[in-house]
Enzyme design. Structure first.
Site, PDB file in Angstrom:
ATOM      1  N   THR A   1       0.717  -1.216  -0.314  1.00  0.00           N
ATOM      2  CA  THR A   1       0.251  -0.325  -0.280  1.00  0.00           C
ATOM      3  C   THR A   1       1.181   0.377  -0.276  1.00  0.00           C
ATOM      4  O   THR A   1       1.407   0.986   0.495  1.00  0.00           O
ATOM      5  CB  THR A   1      -1.460   0.396   1.196  1.00  0.00           C
ATOM      6  OG1 THR A   1      -1.645   1.158   1.221  1.00  0.00           O
ATOM      7  CG2 THR A   1      -0.247  -0.404   2.702  1.00  0.00           C
TER       8      THR A   1
ATOM      9  N   ASN B   1      -0.476   3.645   1.350  1.00  0.00           N
ATOM     10  CA  ASN B   1      -1.532   4.274   2.504  1.00  0.00           C
ATOM     11  C   ASN B   1      -0.883   4.474   3.885  1.00  0.00           C
ATOM     12  O   ASN B   1      -0.758   3.728   4.339  1.00  0.00           O
ATOM     13  CB  ASN B   1      -2.942   4.346   2.180  1.00  0.00           C
ATOM     14  CG  ASN B   1      -4.035   5.152   2.912  1.00  0.00           C
ATOM     15  OD1 ASN B   1      -3.028   5.405   4.147  1.00  0.00           O
ATOM     16  ND2 ASN B   1      -4.906   5.727   2.552  1.00  0.00           N
TER      17      ASN B   1
ATOM     18  N   GLY C   1      -2.066   6.126   6.548  1.00  0.00           N
ATOM     19  CA  GLY C   1      -2.890   5.791   7.533  1.00  0.00           C
ATOM     20  C   GLY C   1      -2.907   4.271   7.734  1.00  0.00           C
ATOM     21  O   GLY C   1      -2.754   3.511   8.792  1.00  0.00           O
ATOM     22  N   LYS C   2      -3.656   3.445   6.242  1.00  0.00           N
ATOM     23  CA  LYS C   2      -3.505   1.857   6.580  1.00  0.00           C
ATOM     24  C   LYS C   2      -2.891   1.439   7.564  1.00  0.00           C
ATOM     25  O   LYS C   2      -2.693   0.343   8.328  1.00  0.00           O
ATOM     26  CB  LYS C   2      -3.645   1.714   5.254  1.00  0.00           C
ATOM     27  CG  LYS C   2      -4.822   1.905   4.199  1.00  0.00           C
ATOM     28  CD  LYS C   2      -5.137   1.567   3.080  1.00  0.00           C
ATOM     29  CE  LYS C   2      -6.850   1.672   2.352  1.00  0.00           C
ATOM     30  NZ  LYS C   2      -6.888   1.133   1.588  1.00  0.00           N
TER      31      LYS C   2
ATOM     32  N   ASP D   1      -8.274  -3.330  -0.342  1.00  0.00           N
ATOM     33  CA  ASP D   1      -9.046  -2.025  -0.518  1.00  0.00           C
ATOM     34  C   ASP D   1     -10.800  -1.678   0.227  1.00  0.00           C
ATOM     35  O   ASP D   1     -10.681  -2.751   0.998  1.00  0.00           O
ATOM     36  CB  ASP D   1      -9.986  -2.360  -2.383  1.00  0.00           C
ATOM     37  CG  ASP D   1     -10.007  -1.627  -3.216  1.00  0.00           C
ATOM     38  OD1 ASP D   1      -9.275  -0.699  -3.114  1.00  0.00           O
ATOM     39  OD2 ASP D   1     -11.062  -1.501  -3.575  1.00  0.00           O
TER      40      ASP D   1
ATOM     41  N   GLY E   1      -8.554  10.751   4.654  1.00  0.00           N
ATOM     42  CA  GLY E   1      -9.893  10.073   3.925  1.00  0.00           C
ATOM     43  C   GLY E   1     -10.827  10.821   3.751  1.00  0.00           C
ATOM     44  O   GLY E   1     -11.099  12.244   4.768  1.00  0.00           O
ATOM     45  N   TYR E   2     -11.780   9.528   4.255  1.00  0.00           N
ATOM     46  CA  TYR E   2     -13.733  10.436   5.143  1.00  0.00           C
ATOM     47  C   TYR E   2     -13.673  10.663   6.457  1.00  0.00           C
ATOM     48  O   TYR E   2     -14.433  10.991   6.777  1.00  0.00           O
ATOM     49  CB  TYR E   2     -14.565   9.445   4.139  1.00  0.00           C
ATOM     50  CG  TYR E   2     -14.411   9.529   2.375  1.00  0.00           C
ATOM     51  CD1 TYR E   2     -14.942  10.544   2.108  1.00  0.00           C
ATOM     52  CD2 TYR E   2     -13.542   8.451   1.574  1.00  0.00           C
ATOM     53  CE1 TYR E   2     -14.743  10.635   1.014  1.00  0.00           C
ATOM     54  CE2 TYR E   2     -13.739   8.431   0.542  1.00  0.00           C
ATOM     55  CZ  TYR E   2     -14.437  10.172   0.205  1.00  0.00           C
ATOM     56  OH  TYR E   2     -13.962   9.394  -1.753  1.00  0.00           O
ATOM     57  N   ASP E   3     -12.741  10.138   6.831  1.00  0.00           N
ATOM     58  CA  ASP E   3     -12.876  10.324   8.278  1.00  0.00           C
ATOM     59  C   ASP E   3     -12.885  11.719   9.253  1.00  0.00           C
ATOM     60  O   ASP E   3     -14.553  11.262  10.186  1.00  0.00           O
ATOM     61  CB  ASP E   3     -11.574   9.581   9.146  1.00  0.00           C
ATOM     62  CG  ASP E   3     -11.008   8.106   9.293  1.00  0.00           C
ATOM     63  OD1 ASP E   3     -11.801   7.507   8.621  1.00  0.00           O
ATOM     64  OD2 ASP E   3      -9.529   8.029   9.529  1.00  0.00           O
TER      65      ASP E   3
ATOM     66  N   LYS F   1     -10.754   3.833  16.662  1.00  0.00           N
ATOM     67  CA  LYS F   1     -10.919   3.583  15.495  1.00  0.00           C
ATOM     68  C   LYS F   1     -11.037   2.537  14.959  1.00  0.00           C
ATOM     69  O   LYS F   1     -12.229   2.060  14.591  1.00  0.00           O
ATOM     70  CB  LYS F   1     -10.354   4.203  14.256  1.00  0.00           C
ATOM     71  CG  LYS F   1     -10.414   4.391  12.826  1.00  0.00           C
ATOM     72  CD  LYS F   1      -9.797   5.376  11.812  1.00  0.00           C
ATOM     73  CE  LYS F   1     -10.309   5.014  10.619  1.00  0.00           C
ATOM     74  NZ  LYS F   1      -9.488   5.252   9.079  1.00  0.00           N
TER      75      LYS F   1
HETATM   76  P1  IMP Z   1      -8.158   2.848  -0.934  1.00  0.00           P
HETATM   77  O1  IMP Z   1      -9.014   1.152  -0.513  1.00  0.00           O
HETATM   78  O2  IMP Z   1      -6.752   3.109  -0.718  1.00  0.00           O
HETATM   79  O3  IMP Z   1      -8.823   2.391  -2.831  1.00  0.00           O
HETATM   80  O4  IMP Z   1      -9.442   3.510  -0.546  1.00  0.00           O
HETATM   81  C1  IMP Z   1     -10.397   4.569  -1.151  1.00  0.00           C
HETATM   82  C2  IMP Z   1     -10.712   5.693  -0.665  1.00  0.00           C
HETATM   83  O5  IMP Z   1     -11.372   5.539   0.208  1.00  0.00           O
HETATM   84  C3  IMP Z   1      -9.171   6.821  -0.753  1.00  0.00           C
HETATM   85  O6  IMP Z   1      -9.954   7.588  -0.656  1.00  0.00           O
HETATM   86  C4  IMP Z   1      -9.800   6.515   0.883  1.00  0.00           C
HETATM   87  O7  IMP Z   1      -8.671   7.800   1.721  1.00  0.00           O
HETATM   88  C5  IMP Z   1     -10.706   6.459   1.559  1.00  0.00           C
HETATM   89  N1  IMP Z   1     -10.532   5.397   2.679  1.00  0.00           N
HETATM   90  C6  IMP Z   1     -10.058   3.758   3.134  1.00  0.00           C
HETATM   91  N2  IMP Z   1     -10.396   4.161   4.296  1.00  0.00           N
HETATM   92  C7  IMP Z   1     -10.675   4.691   4.864  1.00  0.00           C
HETATM   93  C8  IMP Z   1     -10.852   5.374   6.255  1.00  0.00           C
HETATM   94  O8  IMP Z   1     -11.078   4.190   6.879  1.00  0.00           O
HETATM   95  N3  IMP Z   1     -11.854   6.229   6.553  1.00  0.00           N
HETATM   96  C9  IMP Z   1     -11.616   7.397   5.351  1.00  0.00           C
HETATM   97  N4  IMP Z   1     -11.096   6.828   4.421  1.00  0.00           N
HETATM   98  C10 IMP Z   1     -11.037   5.737   3.555  1.00  0.00           C
END
Ligand code: IMP
Length: 186
Positions: A8, A10, A12-13, A66, A143-145, A165
């Protein structure tokens, strides 16, 4: 401690997975190898395609994930398009789409996929129901947190620590399932 490679970009993940898996005896190592997120109808399909792409160039055990935010009043939008929507209309755009809308229900979904060379991939899902807040709240997470209030809480994910969280999140639930699966495999 067992090592799990997490494919990844990300951070944050990675922080969430590290915190969650530490208590279960795994250390997480981020590998930002990149893989195309195909246009698909489901998160499972995106994860499955990701697995196939990474397997061709990385010959060790790894996991990828994902996720998406599915908003009731928008018939599940942004869903599989969550990333694109985040980087285009962003959080203000989502709030505008929901202006004056009473039904604020939404669900976060996560699909974790684990792959070991020569074995069938393990795919698990987790979800977290909640509501879209009326304004952005909190500086934590990603992201949408700042928009998402999980069921049973008053704070948005953006106002929570990672530990808080993880008590609610879609990703933490999927990870717990993945660990159960991995423990039965080994
Ligand atoms: P992806 O899994 O990285 O493709 O995430 C898709 C979108 O959803 C990205 O814009 C992430 O920022 C958002 N997203 C995924 N998981 C979370 C979360 O736990 N909190 C907030 N946004 C998330």
């Amino acid at each position: 401690m067992k090592t799990l490679y997490f494919i990844t970009s990300n951070k944050g993940k990675v922080r969430e997975a590290t915190e969650k898996l530490r208590t279960l005896g795994f250390s997480v190592v981020q590998k930002d190898l990149g893989y195309p997120e195909v246009q698909a109808d489901s998160l499972e399909e995106v994860a499955q395609q990701g697995i196939e792409h990474v397997r061709a160039k990385f010959h060790q055990a790894f996991m990828l994930e994902d996720a998406g935010l599915f908003i009731d009043a928008l018939q599940g939008f942004p869903g599989v398009y969550s990333k694109y929507v985040f980087f285009t209309i962003g959080l203000p755009g989502i709030l505008r789409l929901l202006q004056g809308v009473e039904n604020r229900k939404a669900v976060f979904r996560s699909v974790y996929a684990y792959s070991e060379p020569g074995k069938k991939p393990v795919i698990v899902t987790g979800e977290c129901k909640g509501m879209i807040s009326n304004e952005q709240r909190g500086e934590h997470g990603f992201g949408y947190d700042p928009l998402f209030i999980p069921k049973g809480a008053e704070k948005t994910f953006g106002e929570m620590t990672i530990e808080e969280k993880n008590q609610f999140s879609h990703r933490a639930k999927a990870l717990e399932k993945l660990i159960t699966e991995l423990n039965t495999l080994s």
